[in-house]
Design a protein around this motif. Structure first.
Motif, PDB file in Angstrom:
ATOM      1  N   LEU A  26     -51.982  55.732 -11.448  1.00 47.73           N
ATOM      2  CA  LEU A  26     -51.180  56.883 -11.027  1.00 47.73           C
ATOM      3  C   LEU A  26     -50.244  56.524  -9.878  1.00 47.73           C
ATOM      4  CD1 LEU A  26     -54.044  59.559 -11.054  1.00 47.73           C
ATOM      5  CD2 LEU A  26     -52.249  59.240 -12.770  1.00 47.73           C
ATOM      6  N   SER A  27     -49.175  57.281  -9.763  1.00 48.35           N
ATOM      7  CA  SER A  27     -48.189  57.035  -8.709  1.00 48.35           C
ATOM      8  C   SER A  27     -48.785  57.325  -7.333  1.00 48.35           C
ATOM      9  CB  SER A  27     -46.982  57.947  -8.913  1.00 48.35           C
ATOM     10  OG  SER A  27     -47.360  59.291  -8.672  1.00 48.35           O
ATOM     11  N   ARG A  28     -48.182  56.730  -6.352  1.00 54.93           N
ATOM     12  CA  ARG A  28     -48.623  56.999  -4.983  1.00 54.93           C
ATOM     13  C   ARG A  28     -48.421  58.472  -4.647  1.00 54.93           C
ATOM     14  NH1 ARG A  28     -47.065  54.280   0.703  1.00 54.93           N
ATOM     15  NH2 ARG A  28     -48.136  55.848   1.918  1.00 54.93           N
ATOM     16  N   ALA A  29     -47.300  59.034  -5.149  1.00 52.11           N
ATOM     17  CA  ALA A  29     -47.019  60.443  -4.848  1.00 52.11           C
ATOM     18  C   ALA A  29     -48.168  61.321  -5.321  1.00 52.11           C
ATOM     19  CB  ALA A  29     -45.713  60.866  -5.503  1.00 52.11           C
ATOM     20  N   VAL A  30     -48.662  61.068  -6.535  1.00 59.13           N
ATOM     21  CA  VAL A  30     -49.757  61.887  -7.065  1.00 59.13           C
ATOM     22  C   VAL A  30     -51.064  61.580  -6.344  1.00 59.13           C
ATOM     23  CG1 VAL A  30     -51.231  62.172  -9.092  1.00 59.13           C
ATOM     24  CG2 VAL A  30     -48.769  62.453  -9.307  1.00 59.13           C
ATOM     25  N   ARG A  31     -51.280  60.298  -6.064  1.00 56.53           N
ATOM     26  CA  ARG A  31     -52.532  59.963  -5.368  1.00 56.53           C
ATOM     27  C   ARG A  31     -52.575  60.602  -3.981  1.00 56.53           C
ATOM     28  NH1 ARG A  31     -52.374  54.503  -4.438  1.00 56.53           N
ATOM     29  NH2 ARG A  31     -50.520  54.149  -5.675  1.00 56.53           N
ATOM     30  N   ASP A  32     -51.417  60.675  -3.334  1.00 56.44           N
ATOM     31  CA  ASP A  32     -51.387  61.227  -1.982  1.00 56.44           C
ATOM     32  C   ASP A  32     -51.311  62.747  -1.962  1.00 56.44           C
ATOM     33  OD1 ASP A  32     -51.443  58.708  -1.115  1.00 56.44           O
ATOM     34  OD2 ASP A  32     -49.432  58.652  -0.240  1.00 56.44           O
ATOM     35  N   ALA A  33     -50.961  63.340  -3.102  1.00 53.74           N
ATOM     36  CA  ALA A  33     -50.708  64.785  -3.101  1.00 53.74           C
ATOM     37  C   ALA A  33     -51.988  65.568  -2.832  1.00 53.74           C
ATOM     38  CB  ALA A  33     -50.127  65.220  -4.446  1.00 53.74           C
ATOM     39  N   ALA A  34     -51.866  66.580  -1.987  1.00 51.47           N
ATOM     40  CA  ALA A  34     -53.000  67.493  -1.799  1.00 51.47           C
ATOM     41  C   ALA A  34     -53.106  68.353  -3.054  1.00 51.47           C
ATOM     42  CB  ALA A  34     -52.739  68.370  -0.578  1.00 51.47           C
ATOM     43  N   PRO A  35     -54.324  68.657  -3.511  1.00 48.95           N
ATOM     44  CA  PRO A  35     -54.461  69.503  -4.707  1.00 48.95           C
ATOM     45  C   PRO A  35     -53.917  70.906  -4.437  1.00 48.95           C
ATOM     46  CG  PRO A  35     -56.574  68.567  -4.008  1.00 48.95           C
ATOM     47  CD  PRO A  35     -55.605  68.288  -2.915  1.00 48.95           C
ATOM     48  N   GLN A  36     -53.454  71.573  -5.503  1.00 49.20           N
ATOM     49  CA  GLN A  36     -52.969  72.954  -5.365  1.00 49.20           C
ATOM     50  C   GLN A  36     -54.179  73.880  -5.485  1.00 49.20           C
ATOM     51  OE1 GLN A  36     -50.232  74.254  -4.518  1.00 49.20           O
ATOM     52  NE2 GLN A  36     -48.526  72.945  -5.061  1.00 49.20           N
ATOM     53  N   PRO A  37     -54.630  74.467  -4.402  1.00 49.36           N
ATOM     54  CA  PRO A  37     -55.889  75.206  -4.428  1.00 49.36           C
ATOM     55  C   PRO A  37     -55.849  76.453  -5.288  1.00 49.36           C
ATOM     56  CG  PRO A  37     -54.784  75.500  -2.315  1.00 49.36           C
ATOM     57  CD  PRO A  37     -53.999  74.473  -3.063  1.00 49.36           C
ATOM     58  N   ILE A  96     -34.404  69.910  -2.950  1.00 50.80           N
ATOM     59  CA  ILE A  96     -33.994  69.694  -1.555  1.00 50.80           C
ATOM     60  C   ILE A  96     -34.905  68.622  -0.933  1.00 50.80           C
ATOM     61  CG2 ILE A  96     -33.895  70.779   0.736  1.00 50.80           C
ATOM     62  CD1 ILE A  96     -32.983  73.376  -0.721  1.00 50.80           C
ATOM     63  N   GLY A  97     -36.201  68.714  -1.254  1.00 47.73           N
ATOM     64  CA  GLY A  97     -37.129  67.665  -0.797  1.00 47.73           C
ATOM     65  C   GLY A  97     -36.727  66.308  -1.358  1.00 47.73           C
ATOM     66  N   LEU A 120     -44.797  69.453  -0.732  1.00 45.46           N
ATOM     67  CA  LEU A 120     -44.183  68.525   0.234  1.00 45.46           C
ATOM     68  C   LEU A 120     -45.046  67.287   0.453  1.00 45.46           C
ATOM     69  CD1 LEU A 120     -42.731  70.969   2.930  1.00 45.46           C
ATOM     70  CD2 LEU A 120     -41.435  69.504   1.381  1.00 45.46           C
ATOM     71  N   THR A 121     -46.339  67.419   0.196  1.00 42.32           N
ATOM     72  CA  THR A 121     -47.199  66.244   0.383  1.00 42.32           C
ATOM     73  C   THR A 121     -46.852  65.150  -0.628  1.00 42.32           C
ATOM     74  OG1 THR A 121     -48.993  67.082  -1.034  1.00 42.32           O
ATOM     75  CG2 THR A 121     -49.116  67.628   1.308  1.00 42.32           C
ATOM     76  N   THR A 122     -46.305  65.526  -1.788  1.00 45.84           N
ATOM     77  CA  THR A 122     -45.943  64.485  -2.774  1.00 45.84           C
ATOM     78  C   THR A 122     -44.749  63.669  -2.276  1.00 45.84           C
ATOM     79  OG1 THR A 122     -44.473  65.939  -4.017  1.00 45.84           O
ATOM     80  CG2 THR A 122     -46.756  65.842  -4.755  1.00 45.84           C
ATOM     81  N   PHE A 123     -43.983  64.227  -1.351  1.00 47.12           N
ATOM     82  CA  PHE A 123     -42.865  63.463  -0.775  1.00 47.12           C
ATOM     83  C   PHE A 123     -43.339  62.600   0.398  1.00 47.12           C
ATOM     84  CE2 PHE A 123     -40.793  67.339  -2.459  1.00 47.12           C
ATOM     85  CZ  PHE A 123     -39.922  66.752  -3.343  1.00 47.12           C
TER      86      PHE A 123
END
Ligand SMILES: Cc1ncc(COP(=O)(O)O)c(C=O)c1O
Length: 437
Positions: free
Chosen positions: A17-28, A128-129, A153-156
């Motif tokens: 998986l991409s770093r963006a997805v690995r770093d992303a906080a889950p959508q609660p 915009i992000g 924004l965490t995915t960025f």
């Protein structure tokens, strides 16, 4: 900040998986949606969906029939359109924004060329992000804020810094102090924008006051000039047109006469129909091209058909009529919620709530001893009573320098009817009183 399960690898060979997805906080919130479906009879004061009963099917049906009955208009609507929206619609939206600010189009920031149409305002916020953020960049946002964007924004790889709100919205002195500290620490190159939900904020229902709009604008301009690069205000006005009575304050964008600092983002989801998933924004100089570039590579245009339908709805007055219907409906629903809160939790020490003048949300503060979180005792108790709410801690961005408060609740009145709202608040009141015992 949130406790939902992160994305995990499944059996078999690992999926890289991409770093963006690995770093992303889950959508609660996805877990909250599941809970709603798992428990029949549960009253959801959590869902951010809009009122079902007023969705404008009857108003839209003849517009769609007319659009398709004419061979030329049918072809125009059923073909791909330009990436940033078809020109007549962009002009119409520009004029609409000017009218909302009681300005004539000739005397309003930017031009229709600075306007973009997107797949909901969420896409615009993300574009915009895409256009501005590198990993480690800083976004400043209300504390609390609209949690879906905060998580996105965490995915960025952005670091979010929260600025407190009071009953008049984001507190300018606190923004000034934060920016001053970042300036002193040599961090200004990293500061890309301040995200503000300026009307009937999600989650608090609070509207940024007129005076604060000017202060915020001046602070951002001051630090931009001082640091030699622009810091933008991303003004998310999703709930602007759902002001129950009278005119809300003019947008922050209206102060941006040189079209330099403010990206004003709006949507048809809240005041018309989320199923049409159409948003739009008036962007400051220099941002349209990067946003278009990113969108060119993603989907090269949002639904052209939906844009044509909305354009006709605006011309025919169907849009304005629907906004009027929704204002009344939501005013009634919020009143039902406020009355029920008074009845079931009024006069209890340490319990307060916001009194919104528009939109869908009430923000409830409980005594600090009550943990409203997903794993806390109140949430389960409320579920047992048959009511679902959004734990306040979901709405605080992941600011590494701050501790998330645990004693707040977002209530939304979009989906339930007034009887369900009254019953839902009564159930919540019971659960809270049990937790206090
Ligand atoms: C503050 C705010 N901004 C933006 C959105 C995005 O909505 P949409 O993408 O449907 O326009 C929402 C949706 O709930 C919201 O609450």
């Amino acid at each position: 900040m949130n406790t939902a399960t992160p994305i995990q690898s499944v059996s078999g060979l690992p999926l890289p998986l991409s770093r963006a997805v690995r770093d992303a906080a889950p959508q609660p919130f996805s877990e909250l949606v599941d809970l709603q479906f798992d428990r029949p009879g549960l009253i959801s004061l959590a869902a951010g969906l809009v009122d079902y009963d007023t969705l404008p099917g009857a108003g839209i049906a003849p517009l769609v029939a007319d659009l398709l009955a004419d061979a030329d208009s049918a072809k125009a609507a059923l073909q791909y359109g330009p990436t940033v929206g078809f020109p007549a619609f962009r002009q119409q939206l520009y004029d609409h924004l000017a009218a909302l600010d009681n300005a004539s189009p000739g005397d309003y920031p930017g031009t229709p060329d600075d306007l973009v149409v997107t797949t909901g305002s969420q896409e615009l916020l993300n574009l915009i992000g895409d256009s501005l953020l590198d990993r480690g960049d800083i976004v400043i946002a209300g504390w609390p804020s609209y949690f879906v964007y905060m998580t996105a924004l965490t995915t960025f790889g952005a670091t979010i810094r929260g600025v407190d709100l009071d009953e008049h919205g984001l507190v300018p002195e606190k923004l000034d102090r934060l920016l001053s500290g970042l300036y002193a620490a040599g961090q200004m190159r990293r500061v890309k924008f301040v995200y503000v939900v300026s009307y009937h904020q999600n989650p608090t229902g609070i509207t940024l006051s007129t005076g604060r709009r000017r202060q915020l604008f001046d602070i951002v301009r001051h630090y931009s000039e001082k640091s030699g690069q622009r810091i933008l205000i991303v003004e998310d006005a999703a709930y602007r047109e759902l002001t129950y009575e009278g005119d809300p304050p003019a947008s922050i964008k209206s102060l941006d006469t040189e079209n330099q600092y403010v990206a004003l983002c709006q949507t048809f989801s809240k005041p018309f129909s989320p199923g049409l998933k159409t948003g739009y924004g008036l962007l400051p100089a220099g941002l349209v091209d990067p946003v278009k570039l990113c969108k060119d590579g993603r989907d090269f245009g949002s639904s052209n058909f939906n844009q044509h339908v909305i354009s006709r709805a605006m011309t025919a007055g169907v849009y304005d009529e629907q906004v009027g219907v929704l204002r009344k409906a939501y005013a009634q629903k919020i009143n039902a919620a406020l009355e029920a809160l008074g009845e079931h939790l009024g006069g209890v020490d340490g319990i307060t709530w916001t009194v919104p003048t528009g939109g869908l949300y009430v923000w409830l503060t409980l005594p600090e001893s009550i943990d409203t979180g997903r794993q806390g005792p109140l949430f389960e108790r409320a579920l047992d009573e048959g009511v679902l709410y959004v734990p306040g801690d979901y709405c605080y961005p992941n600011d590494p320098t701050r501790e998330t408060p645990k004693h707040l609740i977002r209530l939304a009145v979009g989906v339930p009817n007034t009887e369900q709202i009254q019953e839902g608040v009564a159930r919540l009141g019971k659960a809270v009183r049990q937790a206090l015992d």
